[in-house]
Enzyme design. Sequence first.
Site, PDB file in Angstrom:
ATOM      1  N   ARG A 101       0.856  -1.190   0.000  1.00 49.28           N
ATOM      2  CA  ARG A 101       0.000   0.000   0.000  1.00 49.28           C
ATOM      3  C   ARG A 101       0.891   1.238   0.000  1.00 49.28           C
ATOM      4  O   ARG A 101       1.454   1.615   1.026  1.00 49.28           O
ATOM      5  CB  ARG A 101      -0.911  -0.012   1.236  1.00 49.28           C
ATOM      6  CG  ARG A 101      -2.042   1.020   1.167  1.00 49.28           C
ATOM      7  CD  ARG A 101      -2.859   1.006   2.458  1.00 49.28           C
ATOM      8  NE  ARG A 101      -3.543  -0.244   2.669  1.00 49.28           N
ATOM      9  CZ  ARG A 101      -4.776  -0.533   2.218  1.00 49.28           C
ATOM     10  NH1 ARG A 101      -5.440   0.373   1.525  1.00 49.28           N
ATOM     11  NH2 ARG A 101      -5.336  -1.692   2.474  1.00 49.28           N
ATOM     12  N   ARG A 103       2.004  -4.693  -7.022  1.00 49.23           N
ATOM     13  CA  ARG A 103       1.552  -5.899  -6.321  1.00 49.23           C
ATOM     14  C   ARG A 103       1.864  -7.160  -7.120  1.00 49.23           C
ATOM     15  O   ARG A 103       2.099  -8.222  -6.537  1.00 49.23           O
ATOM     16  CB  ARG A 103       0.050  -5.797  -6.015  1.00 49.23           C
ATOM     17  CG  ARG A 103      -0.256  -4.726  -4.991  1.00 49.23           C
ATOM     18  CD  ARG A 103      -1.655  -4.829  -4.432  1.00 49.23           C
ATOM     19  NE  ARG A 103      -1.889  -3.783  -3.438  1.00 49.23           N
ATOM     20  CZ  ARG A 103      -2.929  -3.729  -2.620  1.00 49.23           C
ATOM     21  NH1 ARG A 103      -3.848  -4.685  -2.672  1.00 49.23           N
ATOM     22  NH2 ARG A 103      -3.071  -2.736  -1.751  1.00 49.23           N
TER      23      ARG A 103
END
Length: 422
Positions: free
Chosen positions: A276, A389
Site C-alpha cells: 500500500r 503488487r
Amino acid sequence: MLDANLLRNDLDAVAARLSGRGYTLDRDRYQELDARRRSILQEAEALKAERNRVSDEVGRLKRAKENADSLIAQQREVGDQLKALELAEREIEAAFKDFLAGLPNPPHASVPVGRDEHANVEIKCWGQIPAIEKPLDHVELGARLGILDVERAPKLSGARFSVLLGLGAKLERALAQFMLDQHEKVGYQEVIPPYLVNADSMFGTGQLPKFEQDLFKVPHGDSFLYLIPTAEVPLTNLFRNEILELEALPTRLCALTPCFRSEAGSYGKDTKGIIRQHQFHKVELVAFAAPDQAEAELERLTSNAEAILEALELPYRRVLLCTGDMGFSSQKTYDLEVWLPSQNTYREISSCSWFGDFQARRANIRFRPKDGKPGFLHTLNGSGLAVGRTWVAVLENYQQPDGSIVVPEVLRPYLKGLEVIR
C-alpha cells in the site's frame, strides 16, 4: 449519479437497495428538495405564461394607440419576479445536485447482500499454491537481492514510498510492458493520458466530492489540479460531454500510469513493504458499452485481467464483492486476489467494476442508438494489473531456497532472456 426519476418513481425501492450498502437514504431531505424544485418550476412556468399574455396585450394596445402604462408596469413586475425565481431555481438545483452526488450507486440484483468482506463470495480459484518452507516476504527478498530499498525512500518523500533498483526496476518495467502487450492483443487501445486532472474529471468518476481527502492536489491558477488515483479518471473522462455512436461500442482503452493516493484512513494497514503505497504503477482497463452489452463486458474485462495472472502462473481467486464491500460508484465488482506465501493468504491485485450509467450521468457520456434519442451508456474498469503488487507476487511465489527468484517464462523475453534474479 442516480437518475432522479428513479427516486421520484420508486423511492422505497431505491432506499431498500441503498440500505444493502449500509447507506440510509434521507427521504425527508429528498422530498423537501424535490417538492421545492417542482414548486419553483411550476411558479416560473405560470409567470412566463403571464408575461407572455401581458406582452401580447401591451402589443395590442400599442397597435390600437391606447394607453398601456399599467400593463407595462405589470410586465416589469413579472420580470422582476422571474429574476428572483431564476436565482432561487439555480440555488435549489445546486442543492439537489449536491444531494444526488452524495448517493452511492445501488447494487446490481446479482450482488450478494452483506456488511463487509466476510460476505463476499468466491467465484473461482485458479493455480497451484507453491510449497515453500518458511517463505520470505518481498521486503526481505528484495533487500537481499539489492533490488528494493525501503530504507532510503522515506528521506526522499516520507513514509509509504519505495525505490526499485537494477533488476527490480527492470522487472517492474517488464511486467508493465507485458501487460500492455497482452491487452493490446485482445482489443484495448493504449492511451497515455495526463496525470493531473481537473475537478470536473474527478467528479465524473465519483472521486469528488466524497473522497477528496484521499486525493493529492496542487494549486493551478484560481483552482486545483488533482494527481490521478488511477487511470480510470482520465480515460473515462476522455468522452465527457460527448455522444458515441452505437457502432463504436464497446470501446476499450488501457493505460499504464503512476497512481497517487493519500490513503487517508488507512494508517496502520500494510505499512511494511510496497503493498500500500502513496505512489505506484498500474495498468488500467476501461470500457464503454451500451446497456445491453455491459454485463457481458464485465465478464470479458475480468477475464482479460485474469489472463495476465494465468500467463504469469500466479495462483489467484476471483471474488464477487457483497453490497457492503463495493466502491461508492460501482454496482457490481469482482476482486482478483493473488496468493502471497509470506502472508499465507490471497490479497487483492485487481478490482473489476461495472458502474451502470452512474459515471456516465455524472460525466454526461451518451451513445446514439439506431433508433431513438441519445441515452447514457455504461462504463466499466479494472486493474490489469496493479504492477507493484504483481512484482510482489512474482518475488514471493517464485522464490527459491537460496533467496533467488526464478523469472516467469513469459517475462524472460522482456529481460533479455534472464531466467533467475540472484
